[in-house]
Design a protein around this motif. Structure first.
Motif, PDB file in Angstrom:
ATOM      1  N   VAL A   5       0.923  -1.279   0.028  1.00 34.77           N
ATOM      2  CA  VAL A   5      -0.064   0.018   0.022  1.00 34.77           C
ATOM      3  C   VAL A   5       0.828   1.281   0.291  1.00 34.77           C
ATOM      4  O   VAL A   5       1.673   1.241   0.939  1.00 34.77           O
ATOM      5  CB  VAL A   5      -0.944   0.059   1.233  1.00 34.77           C
ATOM      6  N   GLU A   6       0.752   2.041  -0.993  1.00 34.60           N
ATOM      7  CA  GLU A   6       1.571   3.453  -1.014  1.00 34.60           C
ATOM      8  C   GLU A   6       0.457   4.636  -0.862  1.00 34.60           C
ATOM      9  O   GLU A   6       1.360   5.593  -0.308  1.00 34.60           O
ATOM     10  CB  GLU A   6       2.050   3.523  -2.509  1.00 34.60           C
ATOM     11  N   SER A   7      -0.600   4.634  -0.927  1.00 29.80           N
ATOM     12  CA  SER A   7      -1.270   5.674  -0.074  1.00 29.80           C
ATOM     13  C   SER A   7      -2.817   5.348   0.203  1.00 29.80           C
ATOM     14  O   SER A   7      -3.179   3.997  -0.081  1.00 29.80           O
ATOM     15  CB  SER A   7      -1.485   6.841  -1.270  1.00 29.80           C
ATOM     16  N   VAL A   8      -3.533   6.148   0.860  1.00 31.45           N
ATOM     17  CA  VAL A   8      -4.830   5.788   1.299  1.00 31.45           C
ATOM     18  C   VAL A   8      -5.975   6.868   0.681  1.00 31.45           C
ATOM     19  O   VAL A   8      -5.707   8.088   0.890  1.00 31.45           O
ATOM     20  CB  VAL A   8      -5.123   5.582   2.767  1.00 31.45           C
ATOM     21  N   CYS A   9      -6.991   6.641   0.058  1.00 30.21           N
ATOM     22  CA  CYS A   9      -8.108   7.541  -0.322  1.00 30.21           C
ATOM     23  C   CYS A   9      -9.303   7.780   0.732  1.00 30.21           C
ATOM     24  O   CYS A   9      -9.520   6.738   1.215  1.00 30.21           O
ATOM     25  CB  CYS A   9      -8.694   7.328  -1.704  1.00 30.21           C
ATOM     26  N   ARG A  10      -9.387   8.833   1.047  1.00 25.48           N
ATOM     27  CA  ARG A  10     -10.561   9.225   2.138  1.00 25.48           C
ATOM     28  C   ARG A  10     -11.758   9.522   1.353  1.00 25.48           C
ATOM     29  O   ARG A  10     -11.663  10.622   0.803  1.00 25.48           O
ATOM     30  CB  ARG A  10     -10.135  10.082   3.263  1.00 25.48           C
ATOM     31  N   LEU A  11     -12.713   8.806   1.215  1.00 19.01           N
ATOM     32  CA  LEU A  11     -13.940   8.972   0.597  1.00 19.01           C
ATOM     33  C   LEU A  11     -14.936   9.051   1.445  1.00 19.01           C
ATOM     34  O   LEU A  11     -14.965   8.522   2.480  1.00 19.01           O
ATOM     35  CB  LEU A  11     -14.312   8.098  -0.735  1.00 19.01           C
ATOM     36  N   GLU A  12     -16.133   9.597   0.977  1.00 27.31           N
ATOM     37  CA  GLU A  12     -17.430   9.789   1.763  1.00 27.31           C
ATOM     38  C   GLU A  12     -17.161  10.433   3.272  1.00 27.31           C
ATOM     39  O   GLU A  12     -17.473   9.907   4.153  1.00 27.31           O
ATOM     40  CB  GLU A  12     -18.064   8.665   1.964  1.00 27.31           C
ATOM     41  N   ASP A  13     -16.482  11.620   3.040  1.00 21.53           N
ATOM     42  CA  ASP A  13     -15.955  12.109   4.411  1.00 21.53           C
ATOM     43  C   ASP A  13     -15.359  11.447   5.303  1.00 21.53           C
ATOM     44  O   ASP A  13     -15.531  11.379   6.577  1.00 21.53           O
ATOM     45  CB  ASP A  13     -17.441  12.744   5.278  1.00 21.53           C
ATOM     46  N   GLY A  14     -14.443  10.439   4.965  1.00 22.22           N
ATOM     47  CA  GLY A  14     -13.769   9.743   5.649  1.00 22.22           C
ATOM     48  C   GLY A  14     -14.422   8.468   5.947  1.00 22.22           C
ATOM     49  O   GLY A  14     -13.749   7.563   6.806  1.00 22.22           O
ATOM     50  N   LYS A  15     -15.457   8.299   5.701  1.00 25.46           N
ATOM     51  CA  LYS A  15     -16.182   6.748   6.000  1.00 25.46           C
ATOM     52  C   LYS A  15     -15.879   5.745   5.204  1.00 25.46           C
ATOM     53  O   LYS A  15     -16.144   4.627   5.637  1.00 25.46           O
ATOM     54  CB  LYS A  15     -17.630   7.045   6.010  1.00 25.46           C
ATOM     55  N   ARG A  16     -15.151   5.968   4.004  1.00 25.39           N
ATOM     56  CA  ARG A  16     -14.793   4.953   3.050  1.00 25.39           C
ATOM     57  C   ARG A  16     -13.319   5.220   2.992  1.00 25.39           C
ATOM     58  O   ARG A  16     -12.871   6.235   2.112  1.00 25.39           O
ATOM     59  CB  ARG A  16     -15.878   4.956   1.923  1.00 25.39           C
ATOM     60  N   LEU A  17     -12.554   4.160   3.154  1.00 26.29           N
ATOM     61  CA  LEU A  17     -10.973   4.455   3.233  1.00 26.29           C
ATOM     62  C   LEU A  17     -10.587   3.485   2.043  1.00 26.29           C
ATOM     63  O   LEU A  17     -10.915   1.837   2.031  1.00 26.29           O
ATOM     64  CB  LEU A  17     -10.234   3.890   4.289  1.00 26.29           C
ATOM     65  N   VAL A  18     -10.078   3.974   0.885  1.00 20.24           N
ATOM     66  CA  VAL A  18      -9.451   2.846  -0.045  1.00 20.24           C
ATOM     67  C   VAL A  18      -7.810   2.707  -0.051  1.00 20.24           C
ATOM     68  O   VAL A  18      -7.339   3.654  -0.108  1.00 20.24           O
ATOM     69  CB  VAL A  18     -10.153   3.323  -1.378  1.00 20.24           C
TER      70      VAL A  18
END
Length: 524
Positions: A305-318
């Protein structure tokens, strides 16, 4: 005449100038001039084409050629009848090959000109403007000769006009729109997301060559290493396949229909990675992407894992993976290279340049389904692919194909039902449906499709202009990808023709009206 083979033998005895192929429809006998008939085949499987003329049954693959197939009963205003074992398709030369579906082929005959009468004086249940004449036989029997050109012209004004269709397929957007789109691309990260044991991960789309459905089984290789599950045939080349579960140290499960193989490039070759499911294409603003903290890499090696996406105001992490980190061991790379299954000669500078852009002599498409047919759009036109929310905000007095509006990370997104736009009946909402987000006329618009199948890499040699069966169809479905080996035909949709200028403007206005903060909008 008992079979198609008998008919072929009979053709040798018929003079083209005086020869006719006779056939039956609705209990009556008709004929085409032999000089216009190319061949006679059984009823093939056809691909339905939206917005075509009513008589069009679909497109068929005829030994690598795309063949439009039409109902001759419909062309002649006759009641439709189901197909059976005697149904045949007469392929005629109508500028390009065209197949007419008839009830039954009778025979090939030679006709004495003295036995023919002009069609001008003949009255029949068939429209008189498609009659050439009548063949009179002993005993009072008559065979009506139909005019091939008028039949084609009455239903398919654009069929014979194929010039320029390739240019239309490659037509570009205005420079200002391209500049806006390029600027947006520079500020976003494009990802393909997938799931492994319930967790969501993603790969940058430029690291993904294509996505294909996993086969029922993978051919295991004796003495293969721990990472390689085996090899599969991918359009004539051996593709080594590894399991993402095994990369993560999880239990490897048997292949299932929802599994997908993501084909990626690494140093030393190409490898397919089995994922539990592929979920969406994401376009994420860079400000929502954060690098993985260094202390989270364990066991003396760098994390995949090189990075993390914070989606839906942080409720969904990819979690965004790196292909190079997934296969950073020289032993693993050598193991994969051993199973490439080919020994390619050194590449020329031109071949290397084509390979560098990841496509070469191929094009990349997002493939989706409507009913039982497969459609595709150029991957560069797809902003992202998202799930359909539980509810949409309705837009009053809008077009009948507009489903409503959704809030896409703070931006109001108009949503169109693509079935309705293409003249198909609406479908019931289900979990497989997705919204494919495109930019048309500078407006970001979502199109609901039945399901997204894959990201497919298609060789340019199998792309050809679609038959121009109607003006609107020719604009929307500009090309087809004919894949006879896979028994598939992809209808390639021209994105910039999905909405007329006034329709795009109306959707933009509706989106602007609803762009104020509102608790009623549904966040995706």
């Amino acid at each position: 005449m008992s079979s198609d083979e008998d008919l072929t033998a009979g053709e040798e005895a018929a003079d083209d100038d005086n020869g006719y192929v006779t056939f039956d429809m609705a209990g009556e006998r008709y004929a085409f001039p032999m000089s216009r008939v190319q061949e006679i085949i059984r009823m093939p499987a056809v691909v339905k084409v939206p917005l075509g003329p009513p008589s069009l049954e679909g497109l068929a693959n005829l030994r690598g050629r795309v063949l439009p197939v039409v109902s001759l009963r419909d062309c002649c205003d006759m009641e439709q009848a189901p197909h059976d074992e005697t149904t045949r398709v007469i392929v005629v030369d109508g500028g390009v090959p065209l197949g007419f579906v008839v009830d039954r082929v009778a025979s090939v005959i030679s006709v004495d000109p003295a036995a023919m009468e002009s069609g001008e004086s003949v009255q029949s249940t068939v429209r008189s403007d498609v009659l050439v004449g009548v063949i009179k036989a002993d005993g009072g029997d008559m065979t009506t000769i139909l005019d091939v050109d008028r039949l084609v012209g009455s239903q398919f004004d654009h069929l014979a006009s194929r010039a320029g269709s390739t240019d239309r397929a490659a037509s570009s957007r205005p420079m200002s729109e391209r500049d806006d789109a390029d600027a947006e691309l520079d500020d976003t990260l494009e990802l393909v997301s997938f799931a492994v044991q319930g967790q969501e991960y993603a790969l940058p789309i430029d690291q993904v060559q294509e996505i294909v459905q996993a086969p029922e089984s993978i051919s295991h290789v004796p003495n293969a290493g721990s990472r390689v599950l085996g090899v599969v045939d991918l359009r004539g080349r051996l593709l080594p396949v590894v399991s993402m579960r095994r990369v993560f140290g999880l239990q490897v499960t048997p292949l299932e229909p929802q599994n997908r193989i993501v084909v990626v490039s690494i140093d030393g070759g190409v490898v397919g990675v089995v994922m539990d499911t592929v979920r969406e294409v994401l376009r994420v603003p860079h400000q929502l992407v954060a690098p993985l903290p260094g202390f989270m890499a364990g066991d003396g090696r760098r994390s995949e894992v090189e990075s993390v996406c914070r989606l839906e105001d942080g409720k969904r992490l990819v979690s965004v993976l790196s292909v190079n980190r997934m296969f950073d061991s020289p032993e693993v790379r050598n193991e994969i290279a051993e199973h490439q299954g080919h020994d390619d000669p050194p590449q020329t500078d031109e071949e290397q340049s084509m390979a560098d852009d990841g496509r070469g002599d191929e094009e990349l498409f997002v493939v989706f389904r409507l009913d039982d047919e497969e459609y595709a759009v150029d991957v560069d036109t797809v902003q992202e692919i998202i799930r359909v929310p539980a509810a949409l905000i309705r837009v009053p007095k809008s077009f009948d194909f507009v489903e409503g509006l959704v809030n896409l990370r703070g931006t109001v997104l108009p949503v169109v039902d693509l079935r309705t736009r293409l003249g198909l009946p609406r479908g019931e909402r289900d979990e497989r449906q997705r919204i494919v987000v495109l930019i048309i006329g500078g407006v970001r618009t979502g199109f609901i499709v039945d399901s997204v199948a894959e990201v497919a890499r298609v060789g340019r040699q199998v792309l050809e202009p679609a038959p121009q069966l109607s003006a609107e169809q020719a604009r929307l479905v500009s090309r087809v990808a004919n894949l006879p080996e896979q028994k598939r035909m992809l209808l390639l949709v021209q994105v910039d023709q999905l909405l007329a200028a006034e329709q795009a403007a109306a959707l933009e206005e509706a989106a602007l009206i609803e762009a104020v903060p509102s608790d009623d909008l549904v966040a995706v």
